[in-house]
Design a protein around this motif. Structure first.
Motif, PDB file in Angstrom:
ATOM      1  N   CYS A 519       0.841  -1.201   0.000  1.00  0.00           N
ATOM      2  CA  CYS A 519       0.000   0.000   0.000  1.00  0.00           C
ATOM      3  C   CYS A 519       0.878   1.254   0.000  1.00  0.00           C
ATOM      4  CB  CYS A 519      -0.935  -0.016   1.203  1.00  0.00           C
ATOM      5  SG  CYS A 519      -2.112  -1.405   1.164  1.00  0.00           S
ATOM      6  N   ASP A 520       0.234   2.417   0.063  1.00  0.00           N
ATOM      7  CA  ASP A 520       0.957   3.679  -0.102  1.00  0.00           C
ATOM      8  C   ASP A 520       0.910   4.580   1.118  1.00  0.00           C
ATOM      9  OD1 ASP A 520       1.625   3.602  -3.151  1.00  0.00           O
ATOM     10  OD2 ASP A 520      -0.471   2.983  -2.988  1.00  0.00           O
ATOM     11  N   ALA A 521      -0.016   4.335   2.036  1.00  0.00           N
ATOM     12  CA  ALA A 521      -0.113   5.153   3.243  1.00  0.00           C
ATOM     13  C   ALA A 521      -0.926   4.399   4.273  1.00  0.00           C
ATOM     14  CB  ALA A 521      -0.765   6.505   2.951  1.00  0.00           C
ATOM     15  N   GLY A 522      -0.659   4.703   5.553  1.00  0.00           N
ATOM     16  CA  GLY A 522      -1.473   4.166   6.641  1.00  0.00           C
ATOM     17  C   GLY A 522      -2.530   5.178   7.030  1.00  0.00           C
ATOM     18  N   CYS A 523      -3.586   4.698   7.684  1.00  0.00           N
ATOM     19  CA  CYS A 523      -4.680   5.601   8.049  1.00  0.00           C
ATOM     20  C   CYS A 523      -5.413   5.070   9.280  1.00  0.00           C
ATOM     21  CB  CYS A 523      -5.651   5.726   6.873  1.00  0.00           C
ATOM     22  SG  CYS A 523      -7.109   6.757   7.203  1.00  0.00           S
ATOM     23  N   LEU A 524      -5.613   5.940  10.263  1.00  0.00           N
ATOM     24  CA  LEU A 524      -6.481   5.651  11.412  1.00  0.00           C
ATOM     25  C   LEU A 524      -7.288   6.898  11.714  1.00  0.00           C
ATOM     26  CD1 LEU A 524      -4.244   3.664  13.963  1.00  0.00           C
ATOM     27  CD2 LEU A 524      -6.267   2.808  12.753  1.00  0.00           C
ATOM     28  N   VAL A 525      -8.591   6.737  11.856  1.00  0.00           N
ATOM     29  CA  VAL A 525      -9.467   7.887  12.117  1.00  0.00           C
ATOM     30  C   VAL A 525     -10.078   7.762  13.518  1.00  0.00           C
ATOM     31  CG1 VAL A 525      -9.930   8.282   9.675  1.00  0.00           C
ATOM     32  CG2 VAL A 525     -11.396   6.701  10.966  1.00  0.00           C
ATOM     33  N   SER A 526      -9.305   7.269  14.468  1.00  0.00           N
ATOM     34  CA  SER A 526      -9.792   6.851  15.778  1.00  0.00           C
ATOM     35  C   SER A 526     -10.358   8.003  16.605  1.00  0.00           C
ATOM     36  CB  SER A 526      -8.663   6.196  16.566  1.00  0.00           C
ATOM     37  OG  SER A 526      -8.037   5.181  15.815  1.00  0.00           O
ATOM     38  N   ASP A 527     -11.226   7.619  17.533  1.00  0.00           N
ATOM     39  CA  ASP A 527     -11.790   8.551  18.501  1.00  0.00           C
ATOM     40  C   ASP A 527     -10.840   8.763  19.662  1.00  0.00           C
ATOM     41  OD1 ASP A 527     -13.977  10.222  19.082  1.00  0.00           O
ATOM     42  OD2 ASP A 527     -14.726   8.793  20.562  1.00  0.00           O
ATOM     43  N   TYR A 528     -10.067   7.739  20.017  1.00  0.00           N
ATOM     44  CA  TYR A 528      -9.035   7.867  21.045  1.00  0.00           C
ATOM     45  C   TYR A 528      -7.979   6.789  20.815  1.00  0.00           C
ATOM     46  CZ  TYR A 528     -11.831   4.194  23.358  1.00  0.00           C
ATOM     47  OH  TYR A 528     -12.534   3.045  23.632  1.00  0.00           O
ATOM     48  N   GLU A 529      -6.770   7.061  21.245  1.00  0.00           N
ATOM     49  CA  GLU A 529      -5.640   6.143  21.112  1.00  0.00           C
ATOM     50  C   GLU A 529      -4.616   6.470  22.194  1.00  0.00           C
ATOM     51  OE1 GLU A 529      -5.168   3.609  19.217  1.00  0.00           O
ATOM     52  OE2 GLU A 529      -6.445   3.838  17.440  1.00  0.00           O
ATOM     53  N   GLY A 530      -3.699   5.529  22.427  1.00  0.00           N
ATOM     54  CA  GLY A 530      -2.488   5.841  23.177  1.00  0.00           C
ATOM     55  C   GLY A 530      -1.458   6.328  22.166  1.00  0.00           C
ATOM     56  N   PRO A 532      -0.826   4.247  18.524  1.00  0.00           N
ATOM     57  CA  PRO A 532      -1.130   2.963  17.881  1.00  0.00           C
ATOM     58  C   PRO A 532       0.088   2.313  17.256  1.00  0.00           C
ATOM     59  CG  PRO A 532      -2.057   4.800  16.639  1.00  0.00           C
ATOM     60  CD  PRO A 532      -1.534   5.367  17.916  1.00  0.00           C
ATOM     61  N   VAL A 533       0.213   1.022  17.443  1.00  0.00           N
ATOM     62  CA  VAL A 533       1.303   0.258  16.856  1.00  0.00           C
ATOM     63  C   VAL A 533       1.233   0.308  15.334  1.00  0.00           C
ATOM     64  CG1 VAL A 533       2.201  -2.088  16.554  1.00  0.00           C
ATOM     65  CG2 VAL A 533       1.625  -1.260  18.835  1.00  0.00           C
ATOM     66  N   PHE A 534       0.038   0.355  14.794  1.00  0.00           N
ATOM     67  CA  PHE A 534      -0.077   0.402  13.336  1.00  0.00           C
ATOM     68  C   PHE A 534       0.566   1.674  12.772  1.00  0.00           C
ATOM     69  CE2 PHE A 534      -2.754   1.493   9.545  1.00  0.00           C
ATOM     70  CZ  PHE A 534      -2.151   0.578   8.687  1.00  0.00           C
ATOM     71  N   LEU A 535       0.469   2.787  13.486  1.00  0.00           N
ATOM     72  CA  LEU A 535       1.172   4.005  13.064  1.00  0.00           C
ATOM     73  C   LEU A 535       2.682   3.763  13.040  1.00  0.00           C
ATOM     74  CD1 LEU A 535       1.730   7.046  12.615  1.00  0.00           C
ATOM     75  CD2 LEU A 535       1.358   7.367  15.076  1.00  0.00           C
ATOM     76  N   ILE A 536       3.201   3.148  14.092  1.00  0.00           N
ATOM     77  CA  ILE A 536       4.632   2.885  14.174  1.00  0.00           C
ATOM     78  C   ILE A 536       5.071   1.964  13.040  1.00  0.00           C
ATOM     79  CG2 ILE A 536       6.396   1.779  15.603  1.00  0.00           C
ATOM     80  CD1 ILE A 536       4.847   2.721  18.054  1.00  0.00           C
ATOM     81  N   GLU A 537       4.294   0.920  12.775  1.00  0.00           N
ATOM     82  CA  GLU A 537       4.633   0.003  11.689  1.00  0.00           C
ATOM     83  C   GLU A 537       4.658   0.730  10.349  1.00  0.00           C
ATOM     84  OE1 GLU A 537       2.731  -4.193  13.314  1.00  0.00           O
ATOM     85  OE2 GLU A 537       1.409  -2.681  12.432  1.00  0.00           O
ATOM     86  N   SER A 538       3.702   1.619  10.153  1.00  0.00           N
ATOM     87  CA  SER A 538       3.651   2.352   8.888  1.00  0.00           C
ATOM     88  C   SER A 538       4.894   3.200   8.699  1.00  0.00           C
ATOM     89  CB  SER A 538       2.393   3.236   8.848  1.00  0.00           C
ATOM     90  OG  SER A 538       1.226   2.449   8.910  1.00  0.00           O
ATOM     91  N   LEU A 539       5.318   3.910   9.743  1.00  0.00           N
ATOM     92  CA  LEU A 539       6.509   4.745   9.639  1.00  0.00           C
ATOM     93  C   LEU A 539       7.753   3.887   9.414  1.00  0.00           C
ATOM     94  CD1 LEU A 539       5.838   7.425  12.410  1.00  0.00           C
ATOM     95  CD2 LEU A 539       5.197   7.454   9.985  1.00  0.00           C
ATOM     96  N   GLN A 540       7.812   2.731  10.095  1.00  0.00           N
ATOM     97  CA  GLN A 540       8.947   1.837   9.870  1.00  0.00           C
ATOM     98  C   GLN A 540       9.002   1.345   8.423  1.00  0.00           C
ATOM     99  OE1 GLN A 540       8.246  -1.102  13.054  1.00  0.00           O
ATOM    100  NE2 GLN A 540      10.283  -0.599  13.802  1.00  0.00           N
ATOM    101  N   ALA A 541       7.834   1.150   7.814  1.00  0.00           N
ATOM    102  CA  ALA A 541       7.770   0.683   6.431  1.00  0.00           C
ATOM    103  C   ALA A 541       8.009   1.810   5.437  1.00  0.00           C
ATOM    104  CB  ALA A 541       6.413   0.036   6.165  1.00  0.00           C
ATOM    105  N   GLY A 542       8.204   3.041   5.941  1.00  0.00           N
ATOM    106  CA  GLY A 542       8.417   4.170   5.049  1.00  0.00           C
ATOM    107  C   GLY A 542       7.147   4.691   4.425  1.00  0.00           C
ATOM    108  N   ARG A 543       6.011   4.445   5.077  1.00  0.00           N
ATOM    109  CA  ARG A 543       4.731   4.901   4.553  1.00  0.00           C
ATOM    110  C   ARG A 543       4.213   6.077   5.377  1.00  0.00           C
ATOM    111  NH1 ARG A 543       6.691   2.247   1.235  1.00  0.00           N
ATOM    112  NH2 ARG A 543       5.765   0.528   0.040  1.00  0.00           N
ATOM    113  N   PRO A 544       3.865   7.193   4.742  1.00  0.00           N
ATOM    114  CA  PRO A 544       3.279   8.315   5.484  1.00  0.00           C
ATOM    115  C   PRO A 544       1.928   7.923   6.049  1.00  0.00           C
ATOM    116  CG  PRO A 544       3.043   8.673   3.134  1.00  0.00           C
ATOM    117  CD  PRO A 544       3.887   7.430   3.298  1.00  0.00           C
ATOM    118  N   PHE A 545       1.404   8.750   6.940  1.00  0.00           N
ATOM    119  CA  PHE A 545       0.240   8.324   7.726  1.00  0.00           C
ATOM    120  C   PHE A 545      -0.766   9.466   7.861  1.00  0.00           C
ATOM    121  CE2 PHE A 545      -2.128   6.634  11.319  1.00  0.00           C
ATOM    122  CZ  PHE A 545      -2.034   5.255  11.127  1.00  0.00           C
ATOM    123  N   LEU A 546      -2.037   9.100   7.772  1.00  0.00           N
ATOM    124  CA  LEU A 546      -3.144  10.024   8.036  1.00  0.00           C
ATOM    125  C   LEU A 546      -3.799   9.602   9.340  1.00  0.00           C
ATOM    126  CD1 LEU A 546      -5.372  12.119   7.504  1.00  0.00           C
ATOM    127  CD2 LEU A 546      -6.446  10.457   5.950  1.00  0.00           C
ATOM    128  N   GLY A 547      -3.828  10.519  10.327  1.00  0.00           N
ATOM    129  CA  GLY A 547      -4.403  10.172  11.622  1.00  0.00           C
ATOM    130  C   GLY A 547      -5.098  11.341  12.274  1.00  0.00           C
TER     131      GLY A 547
END
Length: 629
Positions: A519-530, A532-547
């Protein structure tokens, strides 16, 4: 006319009452016959009255099982009080051994029957069964999931559980049953016996699409009995802390880790990865406090690779019995540290008693949000009960220090960890992975794919993704891929089916690193978070993130420049604007180049070192978020 229903009710009452009683009686008998719980269970509390030094005997034919085989089997179980007895054809004892090849003849015994072969059970089952017997006034505990495949039917009465093929997976209370070795029978010592059927604990995963062989209609165990419970079953709970246990020896500090369940989520990912690094420094045991939910995945087999001591108590016993069982486990393990890795309300009910009885016990909590959830359990006495709180993000630490009066050194910010080095395919492997997965998923080569990996839960606002996909349908290259299951999955699937937007949901998968590369980017539209590990994984994979700007997600994305941040969850206008920016290849590439700025903070070893300090009570190195706040 208005009085007619009341008149009819009074007229019918003399006939309705006996009919209702007959219906209830028939239903209870039917439920008992089908191993379902009969009536509504109420619980009465009493204290365990057992003598000190209980042992559990496994009785086997000495002609079929050697003493050496029995020693190995005992050593494979976590129950230190376990011993095996070999019987000859006449029922006479030939040998008696424990896990170390010795024996203890003085301890009173609970017992398995005389199975023809050694039982196939997961490592903590015998100990779990002992704890259930200590905590509930039942006469035997049977491993139900293993019985059904052998029989082809579910157990229907206590007498069925005494047959040879059942007995290897049933733990009998010596006060209620007698083993007649000469006749090769298990005989009840009283006419009224109550048996509890418990699950395997989930340590043997089902085949894809498989169903449990023994369905838990009563989520913490089914009961079968030789008598009718009546309209309301009164089941006696005992204080398992009164059970005298042998304590394990060893040099490494022992940590009893609590979680509601061990699912496939970010909390479990960080827990597993960090403890895998720390297992040379600590010994771990795991207790789950709530029934496991199949739709969230099951990582108990993974955690068994860290320790055989995985106790699925949430699946086995009533919550009121949990404190006594935890006390017994703390004593038998010799544990000096209790770590609540993922909250349950039950934990905050347990800790006052545990701390009062064991003032030297170090209790470490973990919080994931500063607005909702378990932070509400932090009252005036919490500082006296908890020694340390790991804050998932800086907002939690700020709330505890400014509003709850916690000293800053007792609330370190520790972010979750990403993946181990080498997890993400690179170079030609990445190109091949991207082509393969896009082909399997039917995604065009030039598509811009936003990946969301999350539980289908209100916290993650998954239906917002469907609305967002509808808003950007004019961006023909943009596709949304949602991976995960949970309570809202049917609602999400229905919303997807009702739209022409380019969005698709997949069930939970283990190949998130490969999917991120595809894929090309990660995305989480959460109401609350600490965080998220998925954000960290996305950055490690070199993928920008929408949150969304919740927890430390917005702070990290702004600090690194590696993504787009929407201030308010549910702001579809702002989310749409971010997606339109993300669709631009140059802008996406610019932000992707910034993803590696925080790589060192996301390293598993760095994260594990911080967790080790928290468990040990040592100063914790500040995270980037704390240094930059």
């Amino acid at each position: 006319m208005a009085r007619l229903p009341e008149t009819l009710r009074r007229w019918l009452a003399p006939f309705a009452r006996p009919l209702a009683h007959r219906w209830r009686s028939w239903r209870y008998r039917s439920d008992l016959g089908d191993a379902r719980p009969a009536g509504e269970a109420s619980y009465v509390f009493t204290q365990w009255s057992g003598a000190e030094g209980w042992a559990v005997e496994l009785r086997v034919p000495a002609t079929r099982v050697s003493a050496e085989e029995a020693v190995a089997w005992c050593a494979g179980q976590t129950l230190a009080e376990l011993r095996a007895v070999g019987l000859d054809d006449g029922g006479e004892e030939v040998w008696r051994v424990d896990a170390e090849g010795g024996t203890d003849d003085d301890s009173p015994a609970l017992f398995f029957g005389a199975p023809p072969l050694l039982p196939e059970v997961y490592p903590a089952w015998a100990e779990s069964a002992l704890l259930v017997l200590a905590a509930e006034e039942v006469d035997a505990v049977v491993l139900a999931e293993r019985l059904a495949p052998a029989l082809g039917v579910e157990p229907r009465s206590p007498s069925e559980l005494t047959e040879p093929m059942h007995r290897s997976r049933t733990l009998f209370a010596a006060s209620s049953w007698h083993h007649d070795a000469a006749a090769d029978r298990i005989r009840p010592l009283r006419p009224r016996v109550l048996v509890k059927a418990i699950d395997t604990g989930g340590t043997r995963p089902l085949e894809p699409g498989g169903e449990p062989a023994f369905h838990h209609r009563f989520r913490r165990g089914d009961y079968v009995a030789s008598y009718d419970f009546g309209p309301k079953a009164e089941l006696v709970l005992r204080d398992a802390a009164m059970l005298r246990r042998r304590s394990l020896s060893g040099t490494k500090p022992r940590v009893l880790v609590l979680a509601p369940f061990l699912a496939r989520g970010g909390a479990e990912h960080t827990l597993f990865e960090t403890l895998a690094v720390l297992r040379d420094r600590f010994e771990f045991a795991f207790v789950t406090l709530a029934p496991h939910r199949p739709e969230l995945g099951d990582r108990r087999p993974d955690f068994e690779t860290l320790s055989p001591r995985v106790y699925s108590l949430g699946d086995l016993v009533h919550p009121a019995a949990m404190t006594g069982i935890l006390s017994s486990l703390l004593d038998s393990l010799g544990a000096k540290i209790l770590y609540n890795a993922n909250g349950t309300t039950l934990f905050y009910e347990l800790i006052p008693r545990l701390k009062q009885e064991r003032p030297d016990l170090r209790i470490v909590d973990h919080l994931y949000d500063h607005r909702v959830g378990y932070i509400d359990s932090y009252g005036p006495g919490t500082l006296d009960w908890l020694d340390f709180c790991v804050a998932e993000n800086r907002r939690i630490a700020h709330t505890l220090t400014t509003e709850k009066g916690w000293p800053a050194d007792r609330v370190p910010v520790i972010w979750p960890c990403g993946r181990r080095p080498g997890t993400f395919p690179v170079g030609t492997d990445a190109e091949a992975t991207r082509r393969r997965l896009r082909g399997e998923l039917g995604l065009p080569e030039d598509a811009v794919v936003l990946l969301t990996a999350a539980r289908m839960h209100a916290q993650k606002r998954p239906t917002d993704l469907v609305r967002l996909a509808e808003r950007v349908q004019d961006l023909e290259r943009v596709h949304f891929l949602v991976v995960g299951g949970g309570p809202l999955e049917d609602e999400v699937d229905a919303a997807i089916e009702g739209t022409a937007a380019r969005i698709r949901r997949l069930a939970f998968r283990d190949d998130i690193p490969d999917l991120l590369v595809a894929c090309d980017a990660g995305c989480l539209v959460s109401d609350y978070e600490g965080l998220p590990v998925f954000l960290i994984e996305s950055l490690q994979a070199g993928r920008p993130f929408l949150g969304t700007d919740v927890g430390d997600m917005g702070w990290l994305l702004r600090h690194t420049g590696a993504g787009w941040v929407v201030d308010e969850p549910g702001d579809l206008d702002a989310l749409e604007a971010a997606v339109r920016s993300l669709a631009d290849d140059d802008e996406r590439a610019r932000r992707a180049a910034l993803t590696h700025a925080v790589a060192a903070e996301l390293d598993v070893a760095t994260c594990a070192e911080r967790y080790g300090a928290a468990l040990d009570g040592q100063p914790v190195t500040a995270m980037l978020s704390a240094r930059g706040a």
